[in-house]
Design a protein around this motif. Structure first.
Motif, PDB file in Angstrom:
ATOM      1  N   MET A  76       0.697  -1.341   0.000  1.00 28.25           N
ATOM      2  CA  MET A  76       0.187  -0.017  -0.042  1.00 28.25           C
ATOM      3  C   MET A  76       0.685   1.526   0.174  1.00 28.25           C
ATOM      4  N   ASP A  77       1.907   0.783   0.693  1.00 29.89           N
ATOM      5  CA  ASP A  77       2.789   2.400   0.588  1.00 29.89           C
ATOM      6  C   ASP A  77       3.477   3.003  -0.347  1.00 29.89           C
ATOM      7  N   ASN A  78       3.202   1.599  -2.051  1.00 27.37           N
ATOM      8  CA  ASN A  78       4.151   1.374  -2.958  1.00 27.37           C
ATOM      9  C   ASN A  78       3.961   2.674  -4.018  1.00 27.37           C
ATOM     10  N   ARG A  79       5.577   3.130  -3.958  1.00 23.85           N
ATOM     11  CA  ARG A  79       5.047   4.371  -4.909  1.00 23.85           C
ATOM     12  C   ARG A  79       6.523   4.204  -5.718  1.00 23.85           C
ATOM     13  N   PRO A  80       6.514   4.118  -7.252  1.00 25.13           N
ATOM     14  CA  PRO A  80       7.198   3.029  -7.578  1.00 25.13           C
ATOM     15  C   PRO A  80       8.516   4.132  -7.831  1.00 25.13           C
ATOM     16  N   ASP A  81      10.042   3.248  -8.037  1.00 21.14           N
ATOM     17  CA  ASP A  81      11.265   3.860  -7.815  1.00 21.14           C
ATOM     18  C   ASP A  81      10.896   5.145  -8.904  1.00 21.14           C
ATOM     19  N   THR A  82      10.716   4.951  -9.921  1.00 22.31           N
ATOM     20  CA  THR A  82      11.173   5.715 -10.999  1.00 22.31           C
ATOM     21  C   THR A  82      10.323   7.209 -11.841  1.00 22.31           C
ATOM     22  N   TRP A  83       9.597   7.057 -10.274  1.00 22.82           N
ATOM     23  CA  TRP A  83       8.461   8.485 -10.595  1.00 22.82           C
ATOM     24  C   TRP A  83       9.597   9.764  -9.577  1.00 22.82           C
ATOM     25  N   ALA A  84      10.377   9.236  -8.240  1.00 22.39           N
ATOM     26  CA  ALA A  84      11.483   9.925  -8.254  1.00 22.39           C
ATOM     27  C   ALA A  84      11.932  10.615  -8.898  1.00 22.39           C
ATOM     28  N   ALA A  85      12.456   9.615 -10.309  1.00 17.78           N
ATOM     29  CA  ALA A  85      12.712  10.851 -11.302  1.00 17.78           C
ATOM     30  C   ALA A  85      12.225  10.708 -12.657  1.00 17.78           C
ATOM     31  N   ILE A  86      11.102  11.493 -12.461  1.00 17.67           N
ATOM     32  CA  ILE A  86      10.255  12.125 -13.490  1.00 17.67           C
ATOM     33  C   ILE A  86       9.972  13.337 -13.643  1.00 17.67           C
ATOM     34  N   LYS A  87      10.575  13.728 -15.107  1.00 21.08           N
ATOM     35  CA  LYS A  87      10.935  14.467 -15.117  1.00 21.08           C
ATOM     36  C   LYS A  87      10.311  14.846 -16.630  1.00 21.08           C
ATOM     37  N   SER A  88       9.833  16.056 -16.810  1.00 23.73           N
ATOM     38  CA  SER A  88       8.811  16.725 -17.744  1.00 23.73           C
ATOM     39  C   SER A  88       9.851  16.492 -19.243  1.00 23.73           C
ATOM     40  N   GLN A  89       8.670  16.161 -20.598  1.00 22.99           N
ATOM     41  CA  GLN A  89      10.139  15.612 -21.826  1.00 22.99           C
ATOM     42  C   GLN A  89       9.119  16.873 -22.583  1.00 22.99           C
ATOM     43  N   THR A  90       8.739  17.533 -21.813  1.00 21.60           N
ATOM     44  CA  THR A  90       7.522  19.042 -23.025  1.00 21.60           C
ATOM     45  C   THR A  90       8.380  20.529 -22.158  1.00 21.60           C
ATOM     46  N   PRO A  91       8.648  21.168 -23.633  1.00 19.52           N
ATOM     47  CA  PRO A  91       9.490  22.161 -22.660  1.00 19.52           C
ATOM     48  C   PRO A  91       7.675  22.952 -22.576  1.00 19.52           C
ATOM     49  N   GLY A  92       7.933  23.791 -21.469  1.00 20.72           N
ATOM     50  CA  GLY A  92       6.893  25.181 -20.408  1.00 20.72           C
ATOM     51  C   GLY A  92       5.884  23.916 -20.686  1.00 20.72           C
TER      52      GLY A  92
END
Ligand SMILES: Cc1ncc(C[n+]2csc(CCOP(=O)(O)OP(=O)(O)O)c2C)c(N)n1
Length: 548
Positions: A346-362
């Motif tokens: 229930m506490d799981n939040r994928p590790d990958t979320w910590a590094a997500i960054k927008s791919q779209t300028p603006g």
């Protein structure tokens, strides 16, 4: 000379007698007598810009305080505008009363002004719905409406108030003021023997889970669930979203229920949110216990699960929960391996979320936004968070842990968050009130920023603006193909400027570096009395799904 009162005065005085609280209202011919009666009374009228907003406010009041919120609108079209919002309150199990003015009784069936069968119209979205019949008993009608709203499974109640009954004068000694004690809810207890049997089943099961309905999504409700979890060793969760066990708030809970061998439903309807506890969402041999204030829902569980329903009992959720806490000590203590495993999921939040960054300028990615906002909502444990809309806000649901939160209910009905934030501010004078929503959702009630300014009820709206009704666009992509996404576009509108024009504070954010300073300024504006909007240009991305 005997003193007399108008029906409208009886309504005003009864509302005071039954416990003072704000009346969320929009004026109209049929209820101007009550506005008149409010002069010199202690009634506080919060005058809104659309009747549905008044209902959303009363709903939020009910959810946050546990007492029946009151919305008051005019008859006919005012009532019709209000009724849709009752659906949200009904599926959120929120105690509230909708008072609607109504054509005069002598006009009925004769084509009276704004005449429509109001009680019938509200009936499918209310626990009870009726028209008052006499001025002398208006106080009893109100007390009964509040009693029903707060009893058993809480929910909305509708009462229509014909204008001639409100105008009628009644001699003081003929008025039937409500005897408050008589109208107190009478909770149905869970007998100790049944509580013992439920606790024994939990102790015997290898992987039990206890699921509660939206009525326990309040701070107090979650505290009760934490106590049940500690006492029984069964992981507990509130199912309050149409996504059911896949609500990102509860992490990978879909994986927990799949493993469960016993499901205890504590005031949780066996419905689509649980896929009726059938495979593949649940194990095909899962056993079920249903404790519910409504006999019809216990019967439904019996019908759906037949012999797999091992215990079914009509009882109110709160006393039943307390009984489980009390009686759990008599049952065999289970080890906490399963509870730990379930909590990790229930506490799981994928590790990958910590590094997500927008791919779209603006534009920002929702994960970036809510990662940054987390320390802000955690600063004050009393912060009230409201999550509303499609994909953007579900990232907020998943990434912002707060104790006081409201979402747009099992009905998934979008649009109520701005009015709900205003009512939340009225209920909570100090802690930040933050509403998270998409741009489509923002449009439903943006004029209520004017209400927030007029009544000095400030909050901060965090708006994920992707110029799109993205949740529907994502459905087109998933079900019909990326080349068939059409008709769901909006414009990258400067909603922040709309809010400034209405007297609030606005911020536009197009880069992550701008986010925190903008949110801090918005919070400061709110602290100084101005409602604020942080208009964040956002990427169109799907809501999070957490699976391990
Ligand atoms: C009252 C109501 N109308 C329509 C819908 C269908 N609906 C669900 S989400 C959604 C799109 C929401 O768009 P937005 O608020 O911009 O959020 P986004 O998905 O873009 O993050 C719509 C139209 C609904 N659930 N409730």
């Amino acid at each position: 000379m005997t003193a007399t009162l108008r029906g409208a005065d009886i309504v005003a005085q009864s509302l005071e007698l039954l416990g003072r609280r704000p009346i969320f209202t929009l004026s109209g011919n049929h209820i101007m007598s009550i506005f008149d009666a409010a002069i010199g009374s202690k009634l506080e009228l919060i005058h809104v810009r659309h009747e549905a907003a008044a209902v959303h406010m009363a709903d939020a009041w009910g959810r946050l305080t546990g007492e029946a919120g009151i919305a008051m609108v005019t008859g006919g079209p005012g009532h019709a505008n209000a009724v849709g919002a009752l659906f949200t309150a009904l599926s959120a199990e929120s105690p509230m009363v909708l008072l609607s003015g109504h054509a005069a009784t002598w006009e009925l069936g004769r084509g009276g002004f704004q005449e429509i069968r109001q009680a019938e119209m509200a009936a499918p979205v209310s626990k009870a719905s009726w028209m008052a019949r006499s001025a002398a008993s208006l106080g009893e009608d109100l007390a009964e409406a509040m009693r029903i709203a707060t009893s058993g499974r809480p929910g909305p109640v509708h009462l229509s108030l014909p204008s001639d009954i409100l105008d009628e004068t009644v001699e003081a000694n003929a008025i039937r003021w409500p005897d408050i004690a008589k109208y107190a809810p009478q909770p149905i207890a869970l007998p100790d023997a049944i509580a013992d049997a439920v606790c024994a089943e939990i102790a015997k099961a290898e992987r039990p889970v206890l699921l509660a309905g939206p009525a326990l999504s309040s701070q107090k409700g979650r505290a009760l669930l934490a106590r049940i979890e500690a006492a029984t060793g069964a992981p507990t969760a509130v199912i309050e979203s149409p996504r059911g066990a896949n609500d990102a708030t509860i992490g990978a809970f879909g994986d927990v229920v799949k493993k469960a061998d016993l499901v205890v439903l504590l005031g949780k309807a066996l419905d689509f949110t649980l896929k009726w506890a059938k495979a593949p969402a649940f194990a095909s041999d899962v056993r079920v216990i249903s404790i519910d204030p409504e006999g019809a829902l216990v019967e439904r569980a019996a019908k759906e699960k037949s012999s797999a329903l091992v215990i079914g009992c009509v009882a109110d959720t709160w006393p039943a929960g307390e009984a489980l806490v009390r009686r759990a000590a008599n049952a065999k203590r289970r080890d906490d391996a399963w509870l730990k495993q379930a909590r990790t999921l229930m506490d799981n939040r994928p590790d990958t979320w910590a590094a997500i960054k927008s791919q779209t300028p603006g534009r920002l990615h929702a994960a970036e936004v809510f990662r940054a906002l987390r320390p802000i909502v955690e600063r004050d444990p009393e912060t009230v968070l409201i999550c509303d809309g499609g994909e953007f806000s579900q990232w907020g649901q998943s990434l912002l842990p707060v104790r006081r939160r409201m979402i747009n209910s099992v009905a998934g009905s979008i649009g109520g968050s701005i009015p709900m934030a205003i009512a939340a501010r009225r209920a909570e004078s100090k802690a930040p009130v933050i509403a998270v929503m998409g741009d489509g959702t923002f449009g439903f009630h943006m004029s209520e920023f004017d209400t927030a300014v007029r009544h000095k009820l400030p909050f901060v709206a965090i708006l994920g603006n992707d110029a799109c009704w993205n949740a529907e666009s994502q459905i087109q992509k998933r079900d019909y193909g990326a080349d068939r996404m059409h008709g769901c576009d909006l414009l990258p509108t400067r909603y922040d400027q709309v809010v400034v024009a209405l007297g609030g504070h606005g911020e536009l954010v197009t880069r992550i570096e701008e986010l925190l300073p903008a949110v801090e300024r918005a919070l400061q504006a709110a602290a100084s009395g101005k409602p604020a909007c942080v208009n964040i240009m956002a990427e169109s991305i799907a809501a999070p799904v957490i699976r391990v």
